[in-house]
Motif scaffolding. Structure first.
Motif, mmCIF file in Angstrom:
data_model
loop_
_atom_site.group_PDB
_atom_site.id
_atom_site.type_symbol
_atom_site.label_atom_id
_atom_site.label_comp_id
_atom_site.label_asym_id
_atom_site.label_seq_id
_atom_site.Cartn_x
_atom_site.Cartn_y
_atom_site.Cartn_z
ATOM 1 N N LEU A 534 0.821 -1.211 0.000
ATOM 2 C CA LEU A 534 0.000 0.000 0.000
ATOM 3 C C LEU A 534 0.852 1.258 0.000
ATOM 4 O O LEU A 534 0.411 2.311 -0.497
ATOM 5 N N LEU A 535 2.053 1.167 0.546
ATOM 6 C CA LEU A 535 2.935 2.331 0.562
ATOM 7 C C LEU A 535 3.279 2.791 -0.854
ATOM 8 O O LEU A 535 3.524 3.978 -1.078
ATOM 9 N N PHE A 536 3.316 1.866 -1.804
ATOM 10 C CA PHE A 536 3.657 2.231 -3.177
ATOM 11 C C PHE A 536 2.490 2.919 -3.896
ATOM 12 O O PHE A 536 2.708 3.757 -4.771
ATOM 13 N N PHE A 537 1.280 2.550 -3.531
ATOM 14 C CA PHE A 537 0.132 3.106 -4.227
ATOM 15 C C PHE A 537 -0.457 4.327 -3.518
ATOM 16 O O PHE A 537 -1.236 5.060 -4.123
ATOM 17 N N LYS A 538 -0.089 4.528 -2.265
ATOM 18 C CA LYS A 538 -0.676 5.632 -1.495
ATOM 19 C C LYS A 538 -0.418 6.991 -2.131
ATOM 20 O O LYS A 538 -1.344 7.809 -2.245
ATOM 21 N N PRO A 539 0.783 7.311 -2.578
ATOM 22 C CA PRO A 539 1.009 8.672 -3.099
ATOM 23 C C PRO A 539 0.568 8.896 -4.537
ATOM 24 O O PRO A 539 0.666 10.013 -5.037
ATOM 25 N N LEU A 540 0.089 7.864 -5.229
ATOM 26 C CA LEU A 540 -0.247 8.024 -6.637
ATOM 27 C C LEU A 540 -1.499 8.890 -6.798
ATOM 28 O O LEU A 540 -2.512 8.663 -6.124
ATOM 29 N N PRO A 541 -1.466 9.857 -7.721
ATOM 30 C CA PRO A 541 -2.672 10.641 -8.017
ATOM 31 C C PRO A 541 -3.646 9.839 -8.862
ATOM 32 O O PRO A 541 -3.400 8.682 -9.229
ATOM 33 N N VAL A 542 -4.750 10.478 -9.200
ATOM 34 C CA VAL A 542 -5.813 9.784 -9.929
ATOM 35 C C VAL A 542 -5.321 9.281 -11.278
ATOM 36 O O VAL A 542 -5.593 8.142 -11.677
ATOM 37 N N ALA A 543 -4.585 10.121 -12.013
ATOM 38 C CA ALA A 543 -4.124 9.717 -13.338
ATOM 39 C C ALA A 543 -3.204 8.500 -13.267
ATOM 40 O O ALA A 543 -3.309 7.568 -14.074
ATOM 41 N N SER A 544 -2.315 8.504 -12.318
ATOM 42 C CA SER A 544 -1.409 7.361 -12.165
ATOM 43 C C SER A 544 -2.157 6.120 -11.711
ATOM 44 O O SER A 544 -1.852 5.000 -12.128
ATOM 45 N N LEU A 545 -3.134 6.311 -10.844
ATOM 46 C CA LEU A 545 -3.937 5.167 -10.416
ATOM 47 C C LEU A 545 -4.703 4.570 -11.590
ATOM 48 O O LEU A 545 -4.836 3.349 -11.710
ATOM 49 N N SER A 546 -5.209 5.429 -12.450
ATOM 50 C CA SER A 546 -5.911 4.935 -13.632
ATOM 51 C C SER A 546 -4.985 4.117 -14.523
ATOM 52 O O SER A 546 -5.362 3.059 -15.050
ATOM 53 N N ARG A 547 -3.756 4.592 -14.692
ATOM 54 C CA ARG A 547 -2.778 3.839 -15.486
ATOM 55 C C ARG A 547 -2.452 2.502 -14.819
ATOM 56 O O ARG A 547 -2.342 1.458 -15.478
ATOM 57 N N ALA A 548 -2.318 2.519 -13.512
ATOM 58 C CA ALA A 548 -2.031 1.278 -12.783
ATOM 59 C C ALA A 548 -3.172 0.285 -12.924
ATOM 60 O O ALA A 548 -2.953 -0.931 -13.017
ATOM 61 N N LEU A 549 -4.403 0.774 -12.951
ATOM 62 C CA LEU A 549 -5.541 -0.131 -13.146
ATOM 63 C C LEU A 549 -5.536 -0.723 -14.548
ATOM 64 O O LEU A 549 -5.943 -1.875 -14.744
ATOM 65 N N ASP A 550 -5.097 0.063 -15.531
ATOM 66 C CA ASP A 550 -4.974 -0.489 -16.886
ATOM 67 C C ASP A 550 -3.950 -1.626 -16.916
ATOM 68 O O ASP A 550 -4.155 -2.656 -17.571
ATOM 69 N N ILE A 551 -2.847 -1.415 -16.232
ATOM 70 C CA ILE A 551 -1.826 -2.474 -16.147
ATOM 71 C C ILE A 551 -2.386 -3.696 -15.431
ATOM 72 O O ILE A 551 -2.145 -4.848 -15.831
ATOM 73 N N LEU A 552 -3.150 -3.454 -14.372
ATOM 74 C CA LEU A 552 -3.781 -4.564 -13.651
ATOM 75 C C LEU A 552 -4.716 -5.347 -14.554
ATOM 76 O O LEU A 552 -4.774 -6.585 -14.497
ATOM 77 N N ASP A 553 -5.431 -4.667 -15.422
ATOM 78 C CA ASP A 553 -6.335 -5.341 -16.349
ATOM 79 C C ASP A 553 -5.564 -6.299 -17.255
ATOM 80 O O ASP A 553 -5.974 -7.447 -17.494
ATOM 81 N N VAL A 554 -4.417 -5.840 -17.760
ATOM 82 C CA VAL A 554 -3.583 -6.699 -18.616
ATOM 83 C C VAL A 554 -3.080 -7.903 -17.829
ATOM 84 O O VAL A 554 -3.083 -9.049 -18.307
ATOM 85 N N HIS A 555 -2.647 -7.661 -16.610
ATOM 86 C CA HIS A 555 -2.129 -8.762 -15.791
ATOM 87 C C HIS A 555 -3.218 -9.767 -15.446
ATOM 88 O O HIS A 555 -2.960 -10.985 -15.414
ATOM 89 N N LEU A 556 -4.413 -9.296 -15.179
ATOM 90 C CA LEU A 556 -5.506 -10.229 -14.883
ATOM 91 C C LEU A 556 -5.832 -11.096 -16.100
ATOM 92 O O LEU A 556 -6.067 -12.306 -15.963
ATOM 93 N N GLU A 557 -5.836 -10.483 -17.267
ATOM 94 C CA GLU A 557 -6.091 -11.266 -18.477
ATOM 95 C C GLU A 557 -4.996 -12.305 -18.690
ATOM 96 O O GLU A 557 -5.275 -13.465 -19.038
#
Length: 1007
Positions: A534-557
């Motif tokens: 959680l320490l890595f994701f805590k400081p991320l702003p909305v735009a970065s979080l959105s990008r991280a979720l896109d990466i998560l989508d690829v990893h889940l697939e």
């Protein structure tokens, strides 16, 4: 007088249960002795209320004259009995009168006792009345069965009920006679212990002066399991105006206090000496202190309630009862119970409202819940206890009704303590989510969807949901819950991120890359937990979080594809391998190989094409430019790995179909296909337990070479497999009792040693020279003339040891032909090392066989020795000439003998050495006669042969030879190292006659 005495006697003979109203009217009322009558009334205790009341009232009436006399004596104005004007009479005057007139003192004491009994009798009647009313109320409240509205026995039942009430009225729990004589405090404690709270209320109301000092003792007698609502009227209350206990309002059955009950009269009676029988009638009312001197302080009240709560919980565990007590105490104004009430309310929810699993049982459940245990627990432990048995179906409801009130209380307490912590509820809830199973997390996220109104969401902040989802998914080690992970992903917010967020995307990518390094285990940091992630994701702003979720989508697939092909990986693996091509390549191999291991579950080539499509999909990028699981691998490399997986599964038909069919999707260049097939074949070969290429892994290794187009490399590898299978048929042992394995054959550097093992371990192998040569060729030495010459030399040596001189000579002839063929292929004058090595092996082999004394064919021996002279180095000619001359002499003598014995037979031509040999002999100096050499020529040749043979992968002459011509076992190795010692002919002749001597006949001719 006689009548009076008989009445006294008759009254005294009556038992208490026999006394009736008529007896009182007949025996007591006519009596003139007031003291006797009063004493008779106070002495009797009957169970009939009316009779007891008649006795008390009669006794009080008979004591009234004594009261009047006391007032007259003290010059008090004549008042009716019961007047309170004499309250201020000096105690001294009353004491003097009571001491002088003992009868009046006794009557006043009896009057005091009877007045107290009259009050008790009134209380008893009131208690009986209340019990009767309560019973009637209970009967009225009983439900009426609708089916029996026309009950034919209804009239009889009502008649029976009224008759029963009239015949046997309700009685208090204590008989009247006991109620009248027992200590009032004991009666009150008994009522409290038996939960007769209506009766206890009557006592505390009308006898408060006697019971008030012992009110806490009475309350202590109430069982701990009793409902505080039933005895709320008895609980101590708090008076805010006086800051102490609120006095209990009291009532009296007699509104006006009797004269004898005044403090002065009671004090005078206590100072008067009366007979011992009156000591039991002494009233305790004179010892009662006023209520005001016994009121509890606010702190004492709070302590009493807290102690009572602890006793209820420790003895019964009934938290709801303890909470009810605190709530009543709060309603009565008791200070300092707010926090205790909060704790009990929260504990009550934990004990009674928590969802219990069907088979839930753990050490925590076995421990009793107490306030001490509750106060020892950390807030996170309390949250965990609330949700310990929650399921995915109940978790959202349990958090709303159990956890949220607790978090609200914690937040309120922190504010009251002056240490506000508004983030405390979210922090505790988030920590629970981080440690919860994925199905629980999914249910919480489904109850926190951004589409819900904020008031209905468990987690209200969209950024918090994204951070928690990233942390939970990448922190999970699950390999099977992909559907649950997809449910979590579907609950995540979708932000509309506009242009100009490239820096934010780079920041997210950098965070993912650094996170991959962080989650990689090391000795200093074995494994990171969700809280660390959680320490890595805590400081991320909305735009970065959105990008991280896109990466998560690829990893889940990618994870779902891995799981589909039985090679699941935790999501954190995709972080670890994002920049590691070696790890991606290893997992691609695992995917292809693991699927191949389960090839029986796959059908035709369409299933394999599905696998190929998935693997190629994993090596690509999506529309956003995000790399998949094999993003660092090229399509060609993935195709090669896939093809290797097919080959490793043994599905060569599928491999050919994918390669050569019109619709085949596998495109690899021929050289790559050949390399992959060779690698797969060698892998099968190395793992084979049997060398027979008709079965097992060796068959797969052989068949695998048939997938690509034929080539020299494939033919050579196929020959080697056939050679391996042939070698296994000769039963070669790597160690005693252990057959040589295929991997040992491949790892053998000098493959001629394998030929040597075949010849040494099989006595008849030399007879199959062509088979041995074919084996040599298939071992990869097809075009190696030197290896062929050495192999023929080993065959010749094996034949020589078996005394098969014919095959030994034929083999030598083939060896000589091979050497001369090599010589003709070599340019003139060139010193070819291969030719030199082959020539040296050849002349030594010819010399060995040509000088053998047991070889009977002299002409062939001369031929072999001639070839040895032709091929040997110049410095070895003298060493060979001696045995050659001896054999030549033997040939001449044999001819002479045959000519003498068979003169008619034509002469046989003596074999002459070849012209080259003659020319070499002519070039020798006359002084180089072999007769003057210090060493025997045969010995020199033997040492030369040994020098050359030391480089052979076999043991020349190393096998013992049996069945020799002389019948003795002779060592061939000894003969090689022995030389001729130059003995004369006589000594040689004598040794020929001896048994067990080596073949010295070829070494004794020095002439």
């Amino acid at each position: 007088m006689a009548f009076a005495e008989s009445s006294y006697t008759r009254w005294e003979t009556l038992k208490d249960e026999q006394v009736t109203l008529s007896d009182i009217e007949h025996f007591l009322t006519p009596a003139n002795d007031d003291l006797w009558v009063a004493a008779a009334c106070v002495d009797r205790f009957v169970s009939d209320e009316l009779v007891q009341r008649s006795l008390i009232e009669l006794g009080i009436k008979r004591t009234s004259p004594a009261v009047e006399r006391c007032k007259e004596v003290l010059l008090l104005p004549s008042k009716a009995p019961g007047s309170s004007d004499a309250v201020n009479v000096p105690k001294e005057l009353l004491s003097v009168h009571f001491n002088d007139t003992s009868e009046d003192a006794q009557l006043c004491q009896i009057r005091t006792t009877l007045l107290e009994r009259l009050d008790r009798l009134s209380s008893f009647a009131e208690i009986r009345k209340e019990l009767l009313a309560k019973k009637r109320d209970e009967e009225v409240e009983q439900p009426i069965d609708e089916e029996w509205e026309d009950d034919p026995w209804e009239g009889e039942r009502e008649t029976s009920t009224h008759t029963h009430d009239a015949a046997s009225p309700v009685q208090p729990p204590i008989p009247l006679e006991d109620f009248m004589v027992e200590d009032i405090l004991d009666i009150a404690c008994f009522f409290a212990s038996q939960e007769y709270f209506d009766a206890l209320r009557t006592l505390l109301t009308y006898h408060s002066s006697s019971l008030w000092p012992s009110r806490l003792t009475i309350l202590k007698s109430i069982p701990y399991h009793s409902n505080p609502s039933d005895y709320r009227d008895f609980l101590p209350a708090y008076d805010t105006t006086t800051d102490q206990e609120l006095a209990n309002p009291s009532r009296k059955w007699r509104m006006v206090e009797d004269w004898v009950e005044s403090p002065d009269v009671q004090a005078a009676l206590s100072q008067t000496k009366l007979p011992a029988v009156f000591e039991a009638l002494h009233s305790t009312s004179a010892d009662i202190f006023p209520q005001g001197s016994q009121l509890l302080s606010a702190q004492q009240l709070t302590s009493w309630y807290q102690k009572r709560v602890d006793q209820i919980i420790s003895s019964t565990g009934m938290l709801d009862t303890a909470l009810s007590l605190v709530q009543h105490g709060g309603s009565l104004g008791i200070p300092g119970l707010d926090e205790l009430g909060e704790d009990l309310s929260l504990m009550t929810r934990l004990v009674y409202d928590v969802t219990q699993g069907q088979n839930a049982s753990n050490a925590q459940d076995d421990e009793d819940w107490t306030l001490a245990r509750w106060r020892r627990m950390e807030p996170s432990q309390v949250v965990g206890a609330y949700l310990a048995h929650s399921t995915a179906d109940t978790i959202a409801k349990d958090i709303s009704r159990l956890v949220m009130p607790y978090l609200f209380v914690l937040e309120s307490r922190s504010e009251r303590a002056g240490r506000p912590d508004p983030d405390l509820p979210n922090r505790l809830l988030h920590n629970y989510v981080l440690d919860a199973p994925l199905d629980i997390v999914a249910a919480i996220f489904e109850a926190s969807k951004p589409t819900f109104p904020p008031a209905q969401r468990l987690i209200k902040d969209d950024k918090d949901i994204a951070r928690l989802a990233l942390t939970c998914l990448y922190g999970s080690n699950s390999l099977t819950e992909w559907m649950t992970m997809s449910r979590i992903f579907e609950c995540l917010p979708a932000w509309d991120i506009g242009a100009g967020t490239e820096d934010d995307a780079d920041e997210a990518d950098a965070t993912i890359l650094s996170l991959g390094q962080f989650v990689t285990p090391s000795t200093a940091h074995p494994q990171c937990g969700p809280a660390d992630l959680l320490l890595f994701f805590k400081p991320l702003p909305v735009a970065s979080l959105s990008r991280a979720l896109d990466i998560l989508d690829v990893h889940l697939e990618s994870g779902e594809i891995f799981a589909r092909w039985n090679v699941p990986a935790p999501l954190r693996w995709f972080l670890q391998s994002a920049g590691n091509v070696t790890e991606q390549r290893a997992w691609a191999n695992r995917m292809a190989r693991r699927t191949g291991a389960a090839a029986d579950k796959l059908g035709d080539s369409e299933d394999w094409e599905w696998l190929l499509d998935d693997m190629l999909k994993l090596c690509g990028t999506n529309e956003s430019g995000l790399r998949s699981a094999f993003g660092l691998l090229t399509e060609e490399e993935v195709s090669s790995i896939f093809f290797s997986g097919i080959l490793s599964s043994g599905r060569f038909d599928v491999a050919r179909d994918l390669l050569y069919s019109k619709h085949g999707k596998l495109s690899l260049n021929p050289s790559k296909i050949e390399d992959l097939c060779l690698a797969a074949s060698r892998e099968f070969y190395d793992n084979a337990s049997s060398a027979n290429y008709k079965v097992g892994d060796m068959k797969l290794a052989y068949d695998c070479l048939g997938v690509p187009a034929p080539s020299d490399r494939l033919t050579k590898e196929r020959d080697f497999i056939e050679a391996t299978s042939r070698l296994s048929s000769f039963n070669i042992m790597s160690r005693p009792g252990i057959p040589i394995s295929p991997i040992e054959i491949r790892l053998t550097k000098d493959r001629l040693s394998l030929i040597s093992h075949v010849l040494s371990s099989n006595a008849d192998a030399y007879k199959h020279a062509q088979v041995i040569l074919d084996l040599l060729h298939k071992l990869g030495l097809r075009d190696d003339v030197v290896a062929e010459v050495k192999t023929l030399a080993m065959i010749s040596d094996a034949a020589l040891q078996a005394e098969d001189f014919t095959r030994a000579f034929d083999t030598n002839q083939r060896m000589i032909d091979a050497v001369f063929k090599l010589r003709s292929a070599t340019s003139s004058g060139a010193e070819d090392p291969r030719l030199q090595e082959a020539s040296e092996v050849c002349w030594l082999a010819c010399f060995q066989l040509g000088r053998h004394p047991e070889f009977p064919d002299v002409e062939q021996k001369l031929t072999l020795l001639g070839r040895a002279l032709e091929l040997c180095p110049a410095d070895k000619l003298n060493d060979i000439l001696t045995p050659w001359r001896r054999v030549e002499q033997e040939s001449l003598e044999a001819r002479k003998e045959r000519l003498a014995n068979h003169s008619a037979r034509p002469k046989r031509a003596v074999t002459k050495p070849v012209s080259s040999l003659q020319s070499r002999l002519n070039n020798l100096h006359a002084s180089a006669s072999p007769l003057i050499n210090a060493e025997d020529a045969a010995a020199l040749a033997g040492r030369a042969f040994n020098r050359v043979a030391s480089n052979f992968p076999f043991r020349v002459g190393g096998r013992d030879r049996s069945e020799s011509r002389g019948g003795q076992v002779r060592s061939r190795s000894r003969e090689v190292h022995r030389g001729l010692d130059g003995e004369d002919v006589s000594i040689q002749a004598s040794r020929v006659l001896q048994r067990g001597i080596g073949w010295l006949l070829g070494a004794d001719d020095e002439s």
